[in-house]
Design an enzyme around this catalytic site. Sequence first.
Site, PDB file in Angstrom:
ATOM      1  N   ARG A 121       7.842  -6.662   0.680  1.00 56.23           N
ATOM      2  CA  ARG A 121       6.796  -5.688   0.945  1.00 56.23           C
ATOM      3  C   ARG A 121       7.143  -4.870   2.186  1.00 56.23           C
ATOM      4  O   ARG A 121       7.648  -5.403   3.181  1.00 56.23           O
ATOM      5  CB  ARG A 121       5.438  -6.381   1.143  1.00 56.23           C
TER       6      ARG A 121
ATOM      7  N   CYS B  17       5.732  -2.068  -2.342  1.00 62.19           N
ATOM      8  CA  CYS B  17       6.889  -2.907  -2.649  1.00 62.19           C
ATOM      9  C   CYS B  17       8.180  -2.293  -2.118  1.00 62.19           C
ATOM     10  O   CYS B  17       8.303  -1.086  -1.972  1.00 62.19           O
ATOM     11  CB  CYS B  17       7.021  -3.086  -4.161  1.00 62.19           C
TER      12      CYS B  17
ATOM     13  N   HIS C 132       1.275   1.981  -5.316  1.00 60.96           N
ATOM     14  CA  HIS C 132       2.542   1.848  -6.033  1.00 60.96           C
ATOM     15  C   HIS C 132       3.671   2.560  -5.301  1.00 60.96           C
ATOM     16  O   HIS C 132       3.489   3.655  -4.765  1.00 60.96           O
ATOM     17  CB  HIS C 132       2.426   2.449  -7.429  1.00 60.96           C
TER      18      HIS C 132
END
Length: 276
Positions: A265, A256, A182
């Site tokens: 990305r 991300c 994340h």
Amino acid sequence: MRARVRERVPVVVQSGGRSRPGARALWLGAETAVTCGVLVLLLVVHQLWWTNREARAEALDQVRVLEREWDISPEGESEGESSGASEVESSGGSEVESSAGASGAPSVGSSAEASPGASGESGAASPSPSAAFAVLRIPRLGLTVPVAEGVSKRGVLDKGYAGHYPGTASPGSVGNFALAGHRNTHGEPFRYINRLRDGDEILVRTRARSFVYRVDLVLASTAPRDVGVIRAVPRSLVRPSYGYSAPGAYLTLTTCTPEFTSTYRLVVWAKLVSAR
């Protein structure tokens, strides 16, 4: 004869208890807006603070569990890390997935979906899905997180772990040891990987061995479905000038970008430089 002066007493006439329909509707609308605002604020606090707090605590607990199982001294590990030690143990495992949203994994398919064409050469048996099998350390970022098999949000990434793409190589193997994490919320372990530069060390440890990778290339932005970045010989399909043309032992970090979005990305590549 004096004129009589009459004093008038003002009379205040109060209106009835009924309120106008427009005023009542305005009041209800204001109450609803305030309530919604409070709920949104609580949701933001939960996402940006509470999920990070919980995930980081769980991730560090898992690191301690792994190190106890491997009979590693946390004190000794901390000293090596703070002095820029370049060794970390690692043991096999492989898996791939993609994730949309703020998961940090490229959407090589859809969330929690295996990536076609992403393959690694690993002689070791794969760990169980969602099972932690390694510890990732990035000294420049002060980052220490467990690595688990797979990149599903619920089973891996939302716990604050780095997720190992199914089908990619195991640590230290020839091929591409590819990880997702994340960028924001749920521990956000890969939030600052954009700060990594050529030559920075990335350490991977498992029960069996320690591996040191060195950052080699950074792809600041690519499409979510750019599966080339996690192939055995990684090369972007969207920006072919980024990547490699010969087999080697690679490490890939994906997340991300920009922050708080899942539009593109960010990819960091590193090469294996030592193992023990």
